[in-house]
Design a protein around this motif. Structure first.
Motif, PDB file in Angstrom:
ATOM      1  N   TYR A  15       0.796  -0.918   0.324  1.00 57.01           N
ATOM      2  CA  TYR A  15       0.160  -0.204  -0.270  1.00 57.01           C
ATOM      3  C   TYR A  15       0.813   1.029   0.037  1.00 57.01           C
ATOM      4  CZ  TYR A  15      -4.064   3.617   1.118  1.00 57.01           C
ATOM      5  OH  TYR A  15      -4.376   4.209   1.221  1.00 57.01           O
ATOM      6  N   PRO A  16       1.322   2.376  -1.307  1.00 51.61           N
ATOM      7  CA  PRO A  16       1.610   2.495  -1.153  1.00 51.61           C
ATOM      8  C   PRO A  16       1.537   3.780  -0.609  1.00 51.61           C
ATOM      9  CG  PRO A  16       0.549   2.974  -3.305  1.00 51.61           C
ATOM     10  CD  PRO A  16       0.528   1.784  -2.269  1.00 51.61           C
ATOM     11  N   LEU A  17       1.843   4.932   0.759  1.00 51.23           N
ATOM     12  CA  LEU A  17       2.192   5.955   1.226  1.00 51.23           C
ATOM     13  C   LEU A  17       2.790   7.201   1.261  1.00 51.23           C
ATOM     14  CD1 LEU A  17      -0.732   7.199   3.256  1.00 51.23           C
ATOM     15  CD2 LEU A  17      -0.088   5.737   5.024  1.00 51.23           C
ATOM     16  N   LYS A  18       2.779   8.195   1.696  1.00 50.20           N
ATOM     17  CA  LYS A  18       3.239   9.165   1.045  1.00 50.20           C
ATOM     18  C   LYS A  18       2.767  10.513   2.324  1.00 50.20           C
ATOM     19  CE  LYS A  18       6.688   9.185  -2.531  1.00 50.20           C
ATOM     20  NZ  LYS A  18       6.712   9.873  -3.763  1.00 50.20           N
ATOM     21  N   ILE A  19       3.643  10.966   3.622  1.00 52.81           N
ATOM     22  CA  ILE A  19       3.183  12.223   4.667  1.00 52.81           C
ATOM     23  C   ILE A  19       3.701  13.240   4.347  1.00 52.81           C
ATOM     24  CG2 ILE A  19       2.346  12.820   6.530  1.00 52.81           C
ATOM     25  CD1 ILE A  19       1.483   9.987   7.208  1.00 52.81           C
ATOM     26  N   TYR A  20       3.467  13.982   4.137  1.00 51.82           N
ATOM     27  CA  TYR A  20       4.357  15.526   4.078  1.00 51.82           C
ATOM     28  C   TYR A  20       5.601  14.995   3.102  1.00 51.82           C
ATOM     29  CZ  TYR A  20       1.755  17.617   7.240  1.00 51.82           C
ATOM     30  OH  TYR A  20       0.291  18.069   7.833  1.00 51.82           O
ATOM     31  N   GLY A  21       6.451  14.317   1.920  1.00 55.46           N
ATOM     32  CA  GLY A  21       7.044  13.937   0.813  1.00 55.46           C
ATOM     33  C   GLY A  21       7.553  12.594   1.520  1.00 55.46           C
ATOM     34  N   SER A  22       7.371  12.432   2.590  1.00 56.00           N
ATOM     35  CA  SER A  22       8.358  10.881   3.549  1.00 56.00           C
ATOM     36  C   SER A  22       7.127   9.585   3.271  1.00 56.00           C
ATOM     37  CB  SER A  22       8.117  11.375   4.743  1.00 56.00           C
ATOM     38  OG  SER A  22       8.498  12.009   5.572  1.00 56.00           O
ATOM     39  N   ASN A  23       8.120   8.833   2.852  1.00 57.96           N
ATOM     40  CA  ASN A  23       7.719   7.645   2.561  1.00 57.96           C
ATOM     41  C   ASN A  23       7.618   6.999   3.617  1.00 57.96           C
ATOM     42  OD1 ASN A  23       6.909   5.316   0.946  1.00 57.96           O
ATOM     43  ND2 ASN A  23       8.591   5.012  -0.618  1.00 57.96           N
ATOM     44  N   ILE A  24       6.441   6.210   3.321  1.00 55.77           N
ATOM     45  CA  ILE A  24       5.790   4.966   4.498  1.00 55.77           C
ATOM     46  C   ILE A  24       5.389   5.006   4.369  1.00 55.77           C
ATOM     47  CG2 ILE A  24       6.257   7.251   6.605  1.00 55.77           C
ATOM     48  CD1 ILE A  24       3.897   7.313   7.017  1.00 55.77           C
ATOM     49  N   SER A  25       5.263   3.621   2.905  1.00 52.37           N
ATOM     50  CA  SER A  25       4.253   3.217   2.084  1.00 52.37           C
ATOM     51  C   SER A  25       4.246   1.696   3.237  1.00 52.37           C
ATOM     52  CB  SER A  25       4.870   3.200   0.691  1.00 52.37           C
ATOM     53  OG  SER A  25       4.773   3.320  -0.175  1.00 52.37           O
ATOM     54  N   LEU A  26       3.136   0.738   2.615  1.00 49.62           N
ATOM     55  CA  LEU A  26       3.206  -0.055   3.580  1.00 49.62           C
ATOM     56  C   LEU A  26       4.008  -1.970   2.495  1.00 49.62           C
ATOM     57  CD1 LEU A  26       2.923  -2.451   6.450  1.00 49.62           C
ATOM     58  CD2 LEU A  26      -0.001  -2.902   4.884  1.00 49.62           C
ATOM     59  N   THR A  27       4.604  -2.621   2.998  1.00 49.54           N
ATOM     60  CA  THR A  27       5.492  -3.714   1.868  1.00 49.54           C
ATOM     61  C   THR A  27       5.391  -4.981   2.707  1.00 49.54           C
ATOM     62  OG1 THR A  27       7.876  -2.794   3.257  1.00 49.54           O
ATOM     63  CG2 THR A  27       7.263  -1.788   1.302  1.00 49.54           C
ATOM     64  N   ASN A  28       5.542  -5.715   2.403  1.00 48.55           N
ATOM     65  CA  ASN A  28       5.832  -6.780   2.662  1.00 48.55           C
ATOM     66  C   ASN A  28       6.826  -7.185   4.248  1.00 48.55           C
ATOM     67  OD1 ASN A  28       8.048  -7.209   1.098  1.00 48.55           O
ATOM     68  ND2 ASN A  28       7.912  -9.145   0.680  1.00 48.55           N
ATOM     69  N   PHE A  29       7.692  -6.224   4.461  1.00 49.91           N
ATOM     70  CA  PHE A  29       8.957  -6.199   5.149  1.00 49.91           C
ATOM     71  C   PHE A  29       8.086  -5.585   6.575  1.00 49.91           C
ATOM     72  CE2 PHE A  29      12.158  -4.903   7.603  1.00 49.91           C
ATOM     73  CZ  PHE A  29      13.245  -5.686   7.491  1.00 49.91           C
ATOM     74  N   THR A  30       7.781  -4.278   6.009  1.00 44.52           N
ATOM     75  CA  THR A  30       6.878  -4.563   7.296  1.00 44.52           C
ATOM     76  C   THR A  30       5.674  -4.950   7.855  1.00 44.52           C
ATOM     77  OG1 THR A  30       5.692  -2.568   6.214  1.00 44.52           O
ATOM     78  CG2 THR A  30       7.955  -1.658   7.287  1.00 44.52           C
ATOM     79  N   LEU A  31       5.205  -5.691   7.278  1.00 49.09           N
ATOM     80  CA  LEU A  31       4.197  -5.952   7.040  1.00 49.09           C
ATOM     81  C   LEU A  31       4.588  -7.444   8.429  1.00 49.09           C
ATOM     82  CD1 LEU A  31       0.795  -6.784   7.362  1.00 49.09           C
ATOM     83  CD2 LEU A  31       1.202  -8.255   5.110  1.00 49.09           C
ATOM     84  N   PHE A  32       5.516  -8.392   7.631  1.00 49.05           N
ATOM     85  CA  PHE A  32       5.753  -9.082   9.030  1.00 49.05           C
ATOM     86  C   PHE A  32       6.712  -8.985  10.254  1.00 49.05           C
ATOM     87  CE2 PHE A  32       4.840 -11.458   5.169  1.00 49.05           C
ATOM     88  CZ  PHE A  32       4.278 -12.842   5.464  1.00 49.05           C
ATOM     89  N   LEU A  33       6.762  -7.363  10.040  1.00 49.09           N
ATOM     90  CA  LEU A  33       7.857  -6.823  11.507  1.00 49.09           C
ATOM     91  C   LEU A  33       6.752  -6.442  12.212  1.00 49.09           C
ATOM     92  CD1 LEU A  33      10.359  -5.833  12.041  1.00 49.09           C
ATOM     93  CD2 LEU A  33       9.878  -4.349  11.346  1.00 49.09           C
ATOM     94  N   PHE A  34       5.495  -6.321  11.820  1.00 53.71           N
ATOM     95  CA  PHE A  34       4.477  -5.430  12.377  1.00 53.71           C
ATOM     96  C   PHE A  34       3.839  -7.305  13.244  1.00 53.71           C
ATOM     97  CE2 PHE A  34      -0.239  -4.207  12.902  1.00 53.71           C
ATOM     98  CZ  PHE A  34      -0.050  -3.916  13.903  1.00 53.71           C
TER      99      PHE A  34
END
Length: 248
Positions: A15-34
């Motif tokens: 899931y692509p997500l950017k807030i104030y120019g910062s890329n905090i998109s959700l990837t499979n890496f961050t998903l499994f870390l969560f």
């Protein structure tokens, strides 16, 4: 279709997500870390939920992990290491969960990425040096100069000691990364070969039992490697910490 056993390590965008120019998109890496975080919270939550004097299954499993880690600390650090039990316990259970989560079908092995293992190794290495400076002050740097060294070779010895000391971060991260990545690649190759033989049909179906048996054997070994590598990483952390605590 081209098959690559390295596809399982690709970091894909969910899931692509950017807030104030910062890329905090959700990837499979961050998903499994969560997911790792949720598993640990659930495990310890169940261990503390309605706890009794006679431990239930969740309490007993938690106590087994506690006894395992505390015995490792006592063997490497002695009684003085009990103060550092929380960080050692969290590090061990975190890496163990990451390794075992990668064994689940369609799972993602966080520790198969060098940037992740290097981040873990650098974090604990940085913490160890902070503890060393905090306890010993400027005398902490005596760790790079062994006793009774002739003066003419002091610069050479100090240089070698500093390089070998800094290489601990690289060796600590590479050991975990290389073992987890290579074992998963081998599993993928054998599984693909087994499916290739089975898809041929006819008499080939019988022969696919050989790589299938090898696959199950490798899965058992991989399970052991996942447990062992988490233990080795934590054990080396305790050994490096003991070197700092004993420096003078």
């Amino acid at each position: 279709m081209f098959f690559s056993p390295l596809e399982q390590f690709e970091i894909t965008l969910i899931y692509p997500l950017k807030i104030y120019g910062s890329n905090i998109s959700l990837t499979n890496f961050t998903l499994f870390l969560f997911i790792v975080f949720l598993i640990l919270m659930l495990f310890f939550g169940l261990s503390l939920y309605e706890s009794t004097i006679i431990p239930n299954n969740w309490q007993a499993s938690n106590e087994v992990l506690y006894e395992f880690v505390i015995s490792m600390i006592k063997d490497t650090l002695g009684r003085k290491g009990e103060f550092y039990f929380p960080i050692v316990f969290v590090l061990h259970i975190f890496l163990l969960t990451c390794n075992l989560l990668g064994m689940i079908p369609y799972g993602f092995t966080l520790t198969s990425h060098i940037i992740f293992t290097f981040g873990c190794a650098f974090s604990v290495f940085f913490g160890i040096n902070v503890v060393g400076v905090w306890l010993h002050g400027r005398y902490f740097f005596n760790i790079f100069l062994p006793n009774n060294i002739p003066v003419p070779i002091v610069p050479l010895i100090v240089t070698i000691e500093i390089i070998s000391y800094l290489l601990r971060v690289i060796t600590l991260s590479l050991r975990l990364f290389a073992n987890m990545m290579s074992s998963h690649i081998l599993l993928k190759i054998v599984a693909r070969f087994s499916w290739f033989v089975f898809s041929k049909g006819g008499w080939f179906v019988i022969f696919h039992l050989i790589p299938l048996a090898l696959l199950f054997t490798l899965m058992v070994l991989e399970f052991g490697i996942a447990i062992l590598q988490a233990y080795i990483f934590t054990l080396l952390f305790c050994i490096y910490l003991n070197d700092v605590l004993e420096s003078h």
